[in-house]
Scaffold this motif. Structure first.
Motif, PDB file in Angstrom:
ATOM      1  N   GLU A 129     -16.160 -30.506  -1.190  1.00  0.00           N
ATOM      2  CA  GLU A 129     -16.071 -29.152  -1.737  1.00  0.00           C
ATOM      3  C   GLU A 129     -15.848 -28.099  -0.654  1.00  0.00           C
ATOM      4  O   GLU A 129     -15.329 -27.016  -0.934  1.00  0.00           O
ATOM      5  CB  GLU A 129     -17.349 -28.827  -2.512  1.00  0.00           C
ATOM      6  N   ILE A 130     -16.286 -28.379   0.573  1.00  0.00           N
ATOM      7  CA  ILE A 130     -16.148 -27.443   1.689  1.00  0.00           C
ATOM      8  C   ILE A 130     -15.686 -28.208   2.921  1.00  0.00           C
ATOM      9  O   ILE A 130     -15.679 -29.441   2.937  1.00  0.00           O
ATOM     10  CB  ILE A 130     -17.472 -26.710   1.999  1.00  0.00           C
ATOM     11  N   ARG A 131     -15.324 -27.468   3.960  1.00  0.00           N
ATOM     12  CA  ARG A 131     -14.998 -28.051   5.257  1.00  0.00           C
ATOM     13  C   ARG A 131     -15.940 -27.459   6.303  1.00  0.00           C
ATOM     14  O   ARG A 131     -16.676 -26.501   6.044  1.00  0.00           O
ATOM     15  CB  ARG A 131     -13.547 -27.792   5.645  1.00  0.00           C
ATOM     16  N   SER A 132     -15.891 -28.013   7.526  1.00  0.00           N
ATOM     17  CA  SER A 132     -16.812 -27.601   8.578  1.00  0.00           C
ATOM     18  C   SER A 132     -16.118 -27.660   9.933  1.00  0.00           C
ATOM     19  O   SER A 132     -14.986 -28.133  10.044  1.00  0.00           O
ATOM     20  CB  SER A 132     -18.036 -28.514   8.587  1.00  0.00           C
ATOM     21  N   ALA A 133     -16.818 -27.175  10.967  1.00  0.00           N
ATOM     22  CA  ALA A 133     -16.293 -27.225  12.335  1.00  0.00           C
ATOM     23  C   ALA A 133     -17.450 -27.426  13.307  1.00  0.00           C
ATOM     24  O   ALA A 133     -18.612 -27.161  12.971  1.00  0.00           O
ATOM     25  CB  ALA A 133     -15.518 -25.959  12.672  1.00  0.00           C
ATOM     26  N   PHE A 134     -17.111 -27.905  14.493  1.00  0.00           N
ATOM     27  CA  PHE A 134     -18.091 -28.176  15.541  1.00  0.00           C
ATOM     28  C   PHE A 134     -17.754 -27.293  16.731  1.00  0.00           C
ATOM     29  O   PHE A 134     -16.697 -27.445  17.349  1.00  0.00           O
ATOM     30  CB  PHE A 134     -18.052 -29.654  15.930  1.00  0.00           C
ATOM     31  N   ALA A 135     -18.624 -26.340  17.047  1.00  0.00           N
ATOM     32  CA  ALA A 135     -18.325 -25.324  18.061  1.00  0.00           C
ATOM     33  C   ALA A 135     -19.077 -25.615  19.353  1.00  0.00           C
ATOM     34  O   ALA A 135     -20.239 -25.248  19.509  1.00  0.00           O
ATOM     35  CB  ALA A 135     -18.682 -23.938  17.526  1.00  0.00           C
ATOM     36  N   MET A 136     -18.394 -26.260  20.299  1.00  0.00           N
ATOM     37  CA  MET A 136     -18.989 -26.547  21.594  1.00  0.00           C
ATOM     38  C   MET A 136     -18.156 -25.956  22.734  1.00  0.00           C
ATOM     39  O   MET A 136     -18.656 -25.219  23.566  1.00  0.00           O
ATOM     40  CB  MET A 136     -19.159 -28.055  21.814  1.00  0.00           C
ATOM     41  N   THR A 137     -16.868 -26.262  22.778  1.00  0.00           N
ATOM     42  CA  THR A 137     -16.009 -25.909  23.908  1.00  0.00           C
ATOM     43  C   THR A 137     -15.921 -24.406  24.119  1.00  0.00           C
ATOM     44  O   THR A 137     -15.797 -23.631  23.159  1.00  0.00           O
ATOM     45  CB  THR A 137     -14.601 -26.480  23.684  1.00  0.00           C
ATOM     46  N   GLU A 138     -15.957 -23.995  25.391  1.00  0.00           N
ATOM     47  CA  GLU A 138     -15.879 -22.580  25.747  1.00  0.00           C
ATOM     48  C   GLU A 138     -14.769 -22.343  26.766  1.00  0.00           C
ATOM     49  O   GLU A 138     -14.511 -23.204  27.624  1.00  0.00           O
ATOM     50  CB  GLU A 138     -17.219 -22.105  26.314  1.00  0.00           C
ATOM     51  N   PRO A 139     -14.116 -21.174  26.720  1.00  0.00           N
ATOM     52  CA  PRO A 139     -12.995 -20.913  27.619  1.00  0.00           C
ATOM     53  C   PRO A 139     -13.391 -20.562  29.054  1.00  0.00           C
ATOM     54  O   PRO A 139     -12.584 -20.709  29.967  1.00  0.00           O
ATOM     55  CB  PRO A 139     -12.272 -19.737  26.952  1.00  0.00           C
ATOM     56  N   LYS A 140     -14.621 -20.112  29.252  1.00  0.00           N
ATOM     57  CA  LYS A 140     -14.991 -19.583  30.564  1.00  0.00           C
ATOM     58  C   LYS A 140     -15.711 -20.585  31.458  1.00  0.00           C
ATOM     59  O   LYS A 140     -16.029 -20.260  32.605  1.00  0.00           O
ATOM     60  CB  LYS A 140     -15.858 -18.328  30.384  1.00  0.00           C
ATOM     61  N   VAL A 141     -16.000 -21.768  30.931  1.00  0.00           N
ATOM     62  CA  VAL A 141     -16.673 -22.793  31.732  1.00  0.00           C
ATOM     63  C   VAL A 141     -15.982 -24.132  31.515  1.00  0.00           C
ATOM     64  O   VAL A 141     -15.293 -24.332  30.515  1.00  0.00           O
ATOM     65  CB  VAL A 141     -18.170 -22.918  31.362  1.00  0.00           C
ATOM     66  N   ALA A 142     -16.187 -25.060  32.455  1.00  0.00           N
ATOM     67  CA  ALA A 142     -15.659 -26.417  32.310  1.00  0.00           C
ATOM     68  C   ALA A 142     -16.516 -27.157  31.300  1.00  0.00           C
ATOM     69  O   ALA A 142     -17.589 -27.676  31.613  1.00  0.00           O
ATOM     70  CB  ALA A 142     -15.674 -27.136  33.664  1.00  0.00           C
ATOM     71  N   SER A 143     -16.041 -27.219  30.059  1.00  0.00           N
ATOM     72  CA  SER A 143     -16.860 -27.749  28.974  1.00  0.00           C
ATOM     73  C   SER A 143     -16.914 -29.269  28.947  1.00  0.00           C
ATOM     74  O   SER A 143     -17.666 -29.844  28.157  1.00  0.00           O
ATOM     75  CB  SER A 143     -16.347 -27.218  27.638  1.00  0.00           C
ATOM     76  N   SER A 144     -16.132 -29.927  29.805  1.00  0.00           N
ATOM     77  CA  SER A 144     -16.273 -31.381  29.927  1.00  0.00           C
ATOM     78  C   SER A 144     -17.654 -31.740  30.457  1.00  0.00           C
ATOM     79  O   SER A 144     -18.146 -32.845  30.243  1.00  0.00           O
ATOM     80  CB  SER A 144     -15.189 -31.953  30.843  1.00  0.00           C
ATOM     81  N   ASP A 145     -18.282 -30.802  31.166  1.00  0.00           N
ATOM     82  CA  ASP A 145     -19.689 -30.900  31.546  1.00  0.00           C
ATOM     83  C   ASP A 145     -20.441 -29.955  30.621  1.00  0.00           C
ATOM     84  O   ASP A 145     -20.518 -28.755  30.850  1.00  0.00           O
ATOM     85  CB  ASP A 145     -19.883 -30.489  33.004  1.00  0.00           C
ATOM     86  N   ALA A 146     -20.990 -30.514  29.550  1.00  0.00           N
ATOM     87  CA  ALA A 146     -21.573 -29.675  28.492  1.00  0.00           C
ATOM     88  C   ALA A 146     -22.803 -28.904  28.961  1.00  0.00           C
ATOM     89  O   ALA A 146     -23.231 -27.963  28.274  1.00  0.00           O
ATOM     90  CB  ALA A 146     -21.919 -30.529  27.284  1.00  0.00           C
ATOM     91  N   THR A 147     -23.365 -29.273  30.097  1.00  0.00           N
ATOM     92  CA  THR A 147     -24.493 -28.482  30.607  1.00  0.00           C
ATOM     93  C   THR A 147     -24.038 -27.089  31.038  1.00  0.00           C
ATOM     94  O   THR A 147     -24.860 -26.210  31.258  1.00  0.00           O
ATOM     95  CB  THR A 147     -25.189 -29.183  31.788  1.00  0.00           C
TER      96      THR A 147
END
Length: 404
Positions: A129-147
């Protein structure tokens, strides 16, 4: 290891393939026409075919048996050949309610969500009935290192207040995307960098959530899903929207990414198989220098090499799926990392050969090959770039053999 399809899986493969042949492939042009009229709305043909697939029980295959009442009734090994079929067409997975990022988000809610969170968000997602998204990646940091993630999630009385900047948030452009799982820091000063992060549920209509623009991938905006840039400006949500608890973000992320990675790999095998079949058809239809292209030795070598690579990746994917089923996701982490490295690179190799054989039309809008190539290239970044998987896999292997 026995990778022969059971009677149940063989029957499901026939049903899924028949559905794709009858309802999806003939409607490709109509699907794109409807998307062009309203980039971020669900096309009418999608809604129609989802309802039909659901009515036929071809629905939610992806949730393994470990998820109890929410399970699609299949193991990872049983799901793999179905996902491969869906991977041959870019909108098939959604028709069967087996499309990322919803699959990963549903797994998170099924495994870690509270009963209230499941009722409010998991059940409508499972129903399509709905869709969703996963918001992790950011433009200002290297998001491959999630810390490195900088988005702040601050407790304020009975609420959390969220401030941050995300981008390439797949699915957030959709009009029917109603919920975001947002990763950010609830305890930025914690000496353990892996306990600083948390995940919180944010409805997309919450004040302060701004979808800025659709990011492109090699020029494709991938409508109607898209990859959004999103700003969170003093976004306030109830404290009960936290998933599992403060400081549990990495735990949730690892639980989400293992199955998600192998699902991508299953679909990559399907995309590569389709490219191979397109390649074989093309070389039997075209003549070069007075003879069929299929008689050219380099063409034959490209076909043979592609078939070998596909089968190698298929078997590795099945082995990883089987180990996940029998020993758990953690025990299978090495194989999951290996196939996440191997499958997208394999698919890129095969699709690139198909493009070369098709010539100029291979990079045009008249075949799916250019779009397929862009998608597989993205997968070398999505759910962790190759280098991170290789770094972690190499570290674990070196340590293991050093201790032996």
């Amino acid at each position: 290891m026995n990778f022969e399809y059971s009677e149940k899986v063989a029957a499901l493969r026939e049903q899924v393939q028949a559905f794709i042949d009858e309802h999806i492939t003939p409607n490709e042009a109509l699907y794109h026409q409807q998307v062009a009229k309203n980039r971020w709305a669900e096309p009418a043909i999608m809604a129609e075919k989802k309802a039909l697939a659901k009515a036929q029980g071809l629905w939610n295959f992806f949730l393994p048996l470990a998820y109890g009442e929410y399970s699609g009734g299949l193991t990872n090994l049983e799901y793999a050949p179905l996902a491969e079929l869906m991977g041959r067409n870019h909108w098939a997975s959604e028709v069967f309610n087996c499309a990322a990022p919803d699959t990963g988000n549903m797994e998170v809610l099924a495994k870690y969500g509270s009963e209230a969170q499941k009722q409010q968000w998991l059940e409508p997602l499972l129903a399509g009935e709905i869709r969703s998204a996963f918001a992790m990646t950011e433009p200002k940091v290297a998001s491959s290192d999630a810390t490195n993630i900088e988005t702040s999630i601050v407790r304020d009385g009975d609420d959390y207040v969220i401030n941050g900047h995300k981008f390439y948030i797949s699915g957030a452009n959709r009009e029917n995307c109603k919920i975001l799982i947002v990763m950010g820091k609830t305890d930025a000063d914690n000496p353990s960098r892996h306990l600083q992060q948390s995940m919180v549920l944010v409805p997309t209509d919450t004040a302060g959530v701004e979808v800025v623009r659709a990011m492109t991938v090699f020029g494709y905006d991938d409508a109607p899903e898209g990859h959004a840039e999103v700003i969170f400006n003093n976004v306030r949500v109830p404290a009960e929207n936290i998933i599992l608890g403060e400081g549990r973000g990495f735990e949730v992320a690892q639980g989400r990414l293992g199955p998600g990675r192998i699902h991508h790999c299953m679909r990559s095998v399907g995309a590569a198989q389709k490219a191979l079949e397109m390649m074989c058809k093309r070389v039997n239809e075209r003549e070069v220098f007075g003879q069929p292209m299929a008689k050219n030795q380099s063409v034959r070598e490209d076909i043979a090499r592609s078939a070998c690579q596909i089968e190698q990746a298929r078997l590795m994917t099945l082995k990883a799926a089987q180990k996940m089923d029998t020993e758990g996701n953690k025990a299978a982490k090495d194989l999951i990392a290996m196939i996440k490295i191997v499958a997208p690179n394999m698919a890129l190799d095969v699709i690139d050969r198909a493009i070369q054989i098709y010539g100029a039309v291979g990079v045009s809008q008249d075949t799916e090959l250019a779009w397929m190539y862009a998608g597989q290239r993205t997968l070398r970044l999505a759910d962790g770039p190759d280098q991170v998987h290789m770094m972690q896999l190499g570290r674990e292997l070196a340590k293991r053999y050093n201790e032996a």
